[in-house]
Design a protein around this motif. Structure first.
Motif, short mmCIF file in Angstrom:
data_model
loop_
_atom_site.label_atom_id
_atom_site.label_comp_id
_atom_site.label_asym_id
_atom_site.label_seq_id
_atom_site.Cartn_x
_atom_site.Cartn_y
_atom_site.Cartn_z
N MET A 61 0.80 -1.23 0.00
CA MET A 61 0.00 0.00 0.00
C MET A 61 0.83 1.27 0.00
N LEU A 62 2.14 1.16 0.16
CA LEU A 62 2.95 2.35 0.35
C LEU A 62 2.94 3.26 -0.87
N GLU A 63 2.96 2.69 -2.05
CA GLU A 63 2.97 3.52 -3.26
C GLU A 63 1.72 4.40 -3.32
N ALA A 64 0.57 3.84 -2.97
CA ALA A 64 -0.67 4.62 -2.97
C ALA A 64 -0.62 5.72 -1.91
N VAL A 65 -0.06 5.41 -0.74
CA VAL A 65 0.05 6.41 0.33
C VAL A 65 0.99 7.53 -0.09
N LEU A 66 2.11 7.18 -0.71
CA LEU A 66 3.05 8.20 -1.19
C LEU A 66 2.39 9.09 -2.23
N SER A 67 1.58 8.51 -3.08
CA SER A 67 0.94 9.27 -4.16
C SER A 67 -0.16 10.20 -3.65
N ALA A 68 -0.63 9.96 -2.42
CA ALA A 68 -1.76 10.73 -1.91
C ALA A 68 -1.37 12.12 -1.41
N GLY A 69 -0.07 12.37 -1.27
CA GLY A 69 0.37 13.71 -0.90
C GLY A 69 0.26 14.04 0.58
N PHE A 70 0.28 13.04 1.44
CA PHE A 70 0.25 13.31 2.87
C PHE A 70 1.54 14.00 3.32
N LYS A 71 1.47 14.69 4.43
CA LYS A 71 2.62 15.41 4.95
C LYS A 71 3.67 14.42 5.46
#
Length: 423
Positions: A61-71
């Motif tokens: 799931m990390l790629e999706a989390v990175l792509s989401a633009g979280f701080k």
């Protein structure tokens, strides 16, 4: 009868449920996630730990989390009046990720649930679990949809990831009082208007009331100048304040001078909320046909942002044991799930206890830190609470932290030099 052919029913689509569902789906099992609410929905607990990043990577799931633009988050700062201490997750004993995220949980949780579906799980919203029977050959889960339709599911196993809903703890009479005293958290989101450079926005800020050292604040920055702001205190302390919810909240913020100055131009963008008596425990983490994940089993305290990390690690452990069980291996849920999970929970329990009795604050604010010990403490604060090579993890962590705190107190200015290693 619904649910025929389902291998696992997961109760709740929060981080624990979504990661467990993804890991099991990747192994080829039929997983059904039943969530009472509709996403996105608000949830507290917005600051993650570095070990969470590693767990998200393992779940795909990390790629999706990175792509989401979280701080991005790379550590934590602790402030009490003129005392200041900083922990950078790159400067830790345990190998692993050195960064994580500050997240809007409404967006983060929805993203993970969507990722669980991408990996093959079925996620259904607006479904309430009304009964669970684990006395038969297979568990029976009774659920009710928003339309009033009653469903029966007979999976091979049930994972409870219902968080503060604590579904199985309630339905199976597993609840046990927490040993922690009752505390309350008041929180909101603010447009913080902090002057550039006055605050490291890649770290969570933990502030301490200089008069009441058991009263503390969190400041968690998001993108676009918004932050999550919260105050934790006893109910007796909260009773000192009068007025509206917002007036009482800002009065508490004002009692911490450094925070008051930092947020001099801030204003709320989400109403003040409150959770009282959040600490929880259970009699057992597993039983015939079920296991409890994350906050559905035990919640300690928000001070070290351990909730999501414990949730994700419990999901990883449960998915691994369940996979072996489904493949016909002999498994021992106590030795392979409960005991390993409790190793890290005991680490965080030590740190939470030490925080409120002042011993950990003695360590954190000691002016002459021993670099090797600092890295050990940093590892635990980064979420690597399951590292057996770290003296400040596991069942022995409480004794060792107390000894370290005593050495720090003894070596205050004008006294002997501090201990150079754990006892």
């Amino acid at each position: 009868m619904a649910g025929v052919g389902t291998d696992v029913v997961v109760i709740g689509a929060g981080p624990a449920g979504s990661v467990a569902a993804a890991l099991l789906s990747q192994r080829g099992y039929q997983v059904l996630v039943l969530e009472r609410q509709h996403f996105p929905r608000f949830s507290i607990g917005e600051s993650l730990l570095a070990y969470s990043t590693e767990l998200l990577m393992e779940a795909g799931m990390l790629e999706a989390v990175l792509s989401a633009g979280f701080k991005f988050k790379n550590g934590a700062t602790f402030v009490c009046d003129d005392q200041y201490s900083e922990f950078n997750f790159a400067d830790k004993l345990t190998a692993g990720c050195s960064f994580t995220f500050q997240v809007l949980r409404s967006e983060f949780d929805h993203l993970l649930a969507t990722e669980a579906e991408r990996h093959g799980a079925t996620v259904r919203y607006g479904v309430e679990i009304t009964a669970v029977d684990v006395g038969g050959e297979l568990p029976t889960v009774t659920a009710r949809s928003e339309a009033g339709t009653v469903e029966l599911h007979r999976p091979r196993f049930v994972l409870d990831a219902s968080g503060f809903g604590r579904t199985l703890a309630r339905l199976l009479d597993l609840e046990k009082p927490s040993a922690f005293p009752v505390r309350a958290a008041r929180f909101c989101h603010v447009k913080d208007a902090i002057v550039a450079g006055a605050f490291d926005r890649q770290k969570i800020r933990i502030g301490i009331n200089p008069t009441h050292r058991d009263v503390w604040s969190w400041l968690i920055p998001f993108p676009n100048g918004v932050s999550s702001l919260g105050i934790v205190a006893s109910r007796d302390h909260l009773a000192r304040y009068s007025g509206t919810d917002e007036e009482r909240f800002w009065a508490m913020v004002g009692d911490e001078p450094k925070l008051r100055t930092l947020l001099a131009a801030a204003h709320t963008v989400r109403p003040v909320g409150e959770i009282i008596g959040y600490a929880a425990n259970v009699k057992a983490l597993h039983g015939p046909g079920f296991a409890l994940l994350g906050n559905a089993a035990e919640f300690l305290d928000p001070v070290f942002s351990s909730g999501v990390t414990i949730a994700l690690h419990s999901a990883k452990l449960a998915a691994s044991v369940l996979d072996r069980q489904f493949r016909g291996e002999t498994v021992n849920w106590e030795q392979q799930f409960a005991e390993p999970l409790m190793f890290g929970i005991e680490t965080f329990r030590t740190f939470v206890t030490g925080w409120y009795d002042g011993s950990l604050q003695d360590v954190i604010f000691h002016p002459d830190k021993v670099p090797s010990i600092h890295r050990m403490i940093c590892s635990a604060l980064a979420g690597y609470a399951w590292d057996p090579a770290n003296p400040y993890t596991g069942p022995q962590s409480a004794r060792r932290l107390r000894a370290l705190a005593a050495a720090c107190r003894d070596s205050a200015p004008g006294r002997a030099a501090p201990a150079t290693g754990p006892s």
